[in-house]
Enzyme design. Structure first.
Site, short mmCIF file in Angstrom:
data_model
loop_
_atom_site.label_atom_id
_atom_site.label_comp_id
_atom_site.label_asym_id
_atom_site.label_seq_id
_atom_site.Cartn_x
_atom_site.Cartn_y
_atom_site.Cartn_z
CB ILE A 164 44.27 32.68 45.42
CG1 ILE A 164 44.98 31.40 44.99
CG2 ILE A 164 42.76 32.52 45.37
CD1 ILE A 164 44.74 30.23 45.94
CE1 TYR B 197 42.86 45.76 44.29
CE2 TYR B 197 42.74 45.34 46.64
CZ TYR B 197 43.20 45.00 45.40
OH TYR B 197 44.00 43.90 45.24
CB SER C 148 48.57 34.27 36.06
OG SER C 148 47.27 34.05 35.58
CB ILE C 149 51.63 37.36 39.48
CG1 ILE C 149 51.22 38.80 39.09
CG2 ILE C 149 52.91 37.38 40.30
CD1 ILE C 149 50.75 39.68 40.24
CE1 TYR D 93 48.09 48.19 44.29
CE2 TYR D 93 45.87 48.64 45.11
CZ TYR D 93 47.00 49.04 44.41
OH TYR D 93 47.05 50.28 43.83
P1 NAI Z 1 44.91 36.16 38.03
O1 NAI Z 1 43.47 36.43 37.75
O2 NAI Z 1 45.75 35.69 36.90
O3 NAI Z 1 45.07 35.17 39.27
C1 NAI Z 1 44.09 34.99 40.27
C2 NAI Z 1 43.97 33.48 40.48
O4 NAI Z 1 43.11 33.14 41.56
C3 NAI Z 1 43.39 32.79 39.23
O5 NAI Z 1 44.31 31.81 38.77
C4 NAI Z 1 42.13 32.14 39.76
O6 NAI Z 1 41.75 30.96 39.08
C5 NAI Z 1 42.54 31.89 41.22
N1 NAI Z 1 41.40 31.53 42.06
C6 NAI Z 1 40.21 32.20 42.18
N2 NAI Z 1 39.40 31.50 43.01
C7 NAI Z 1 40.08 30.41 43.43
C8 NAI Z 1 39.79 29.32 44.31
N3 NAI Z 1 38.60 29.22 44.93
N4 NAI Z 1 40.72 28.37 44.50
C9 NAI Z 1 41.93 28.44 43.89
N5 NAI Z 1 42.27 29.45 43.06
C10 NAI Z 1 41.36 30.42 42.84
O7 NAI Z 1 45.47 37.57 38.57
P2 NAI Z 1 46.83 37.96 39.30
O8 NAI Z 1 46.90 39.44 39.19
O9 NAI Z 1 47.96 37.15 38.81
O10 NAI Z 1 46.52 37.65 40.83
C11 NAI Z 1 47.38 36.94 41.65
C12 NAI Z 1 47.47 37.59 43.03
O11 NAI Z 1 48.15 38.85 42.92
C13 NAI Z 1 46.12 37.88 43.68
O12 NAI Z 1 46.21 37.64 45.07
C14 NAI Z 1 45.97 39.37 43.42
O13 NAI Z 1 45.08 39.99 44.32
C15 NAI Z 1 47.41 39.80 43.64
N6 NAI Z 1 47.73 41.14 43.16
C16 NAI Z 1 47.41 41.51 41.89
C17 NAI Z 1 47.65 42.79 41.45
C18 NAI Z 1 47.21 43.21 40.10
O14 NAI Z 1 47.11 44.43 39.84
N7 NAI Z 1 47.00 42.29 39.18
C19 NAI Z 1 48.30 43.80 42.32
C20 NAI Z 1 48.64 43.30 43.62
C21 NAI Z 1 48.35 42.02 44.02
#
Ligand code: NAI
Length: 274
Positions: A95, A160, A21-22, A150
């Site tokens: 999120i 997407y 996770s970021i 994104y």
């Molecule tokens: P990740 O899957 O590790 O993180 C997403 C998080 O959202 C998870 O920890 C999840 O438990 C949380 N979440 C979902 N529903 C929730 C709720 N109701 N309440 C609280 N938390 C909730 O994936 P990642 O990639 O680290 O995502 C973090 C952010 O970065 C997101 O906004 C994602 O859209 C964005 N992002 C990701 C990219 C990618 O390619 N992975 C590219 C650009 C942006």
């Protein structure tokens, strides 16, 4: 290590699910830079248990909160101020979730209940987080609030799906609320638009492997990693970026300003000569 950019700062980090996770990387770097923070995630995500390892590593506490639930958020912000011993200097919203993406529902055949749920989780929750902090007056002057987004918010990436619309909405909230935070509290609000990154949320997008390779070949500096994204977030939480607000900041190795790259063109030239 170089200077500690977040010494004496307090914050909340949403969205660390596992070590990809970021938000996980942000927590590690924030800790290295001397910050104190609360980790939070949805109760269902906390059941996986991985976050406890991160809490231990970074000397932080975990407080569950569904980011769509106002009671959870109020409890989170109140407890965070109490446990950290004062108002907050930074908040990271990391999120995102689309049920239509997860279930492979095509954009031309969306399930609107799922769409509404995904919009609430991925976009409106950012408003809910800020409205909670606003009403509780939880932020210190010159604080910094960030969310991750994104580029599908600006340009079409068909797979997407409805997350593209959610990201547009999220970025708009950053501008709209950023105005009010700036005027009342000198708090800045920005989004970072990150390269495709191999995380649970990222890999859920159909054709992700092709997608991440394509972006890498298109970007003069190559894709930005989760660790590099965390570095950018830290700089945005630091006092070095106090007058940056209401911006969508690209962190993508240059991808967003490239029409075509030699590496991508080469694929087509080869096909032509076959
Ligand atoms: P990740 O899957 O590790 O993180 C997403 C998080 O959202 C998870 O920890 C999840 O438990 C949380 N979440 C979902 N529903 C929730 C709720 N109701 N309440 C609280 N938390 C909730 O994936 P990642 O990639 O680290 O995502 C973090 C952010 O970065 C997101 O906004 C994602 O859209 C964005 N992002 C990701 C990219 C990618 O390619 N992975 C590219 C650009 C942006």
């Amino acid at each position: 290590m170089s200077a500690k950019l977040l010494e004496g700062k307090r914050g909340i980090i949403f969205g660390a699910l596992d070590e990809n996770s970021i938000a996980w990387k942000v927590a590690q770097q924030a800790n290295e830079h001397g910050a104190k923070f609360i980790l939070t995630n949805a109760p269902v995500a906390l059941r996986m248990g991985a976050i406890n390892k991160l809490a231990e590593q970074t000397g932080s506490e975990v407080i569950p909160a569904d980011a769509t639930n106002m009671e959870d958020l109020e409890n989170l912000f109140k407890q965070a101020e109490e446990k950290l011993g004062g108002k907050l200097d930074f908040v990271l919203h990391s999120i995102g979730m689309s049920i239509n993406v997860r279930k492979g529902q095509h954009y031309t055949d969306l399930n609107y209940d799922w769409m509404a749920k995904g919009w609430d989780i991925s976009a409106v929750s950012f408003h809910k987080v800020m409205q909670t902090a606003w009403k509780l007056d939880s932020m210190n002057e010159w604080g910094s609030i960030m969310a991750l987004t994104y580029m599908a918010a600006q340009r079409t990436f068909p797979d997407y799906n409805d997350m593209a619309d959610n990201k547009s909405y999220l970025e708009s909230i950053a501008r709209s609320f950023g105005y009010h935070w700036g005027v009342r509290n000198k708090v800045r609000v920005n989004t970072i638009s990150q390269s495709p990154t191999a995380t649970t949320a990222g890999s859920g997008v159909k054709g992700f492997d092709g997608f991440i390779n394509y972006a890498d070949k298109m970007s003069p500096l190559g894709n930005a990693t989760a660790d590099e994204c965390a570095g950018y977030v830290i700089s945005m939480f630091s006092d070095l970026t106090r007058k940056v607000t209401m911006q969508n900041l690209y962190h993508d190795g240059g991808f967003s300003n490239v029409g075509v790259s030699d590496a991508v063109m080469a694929q087509f030239m080869n096909n032509e000569s076959e």
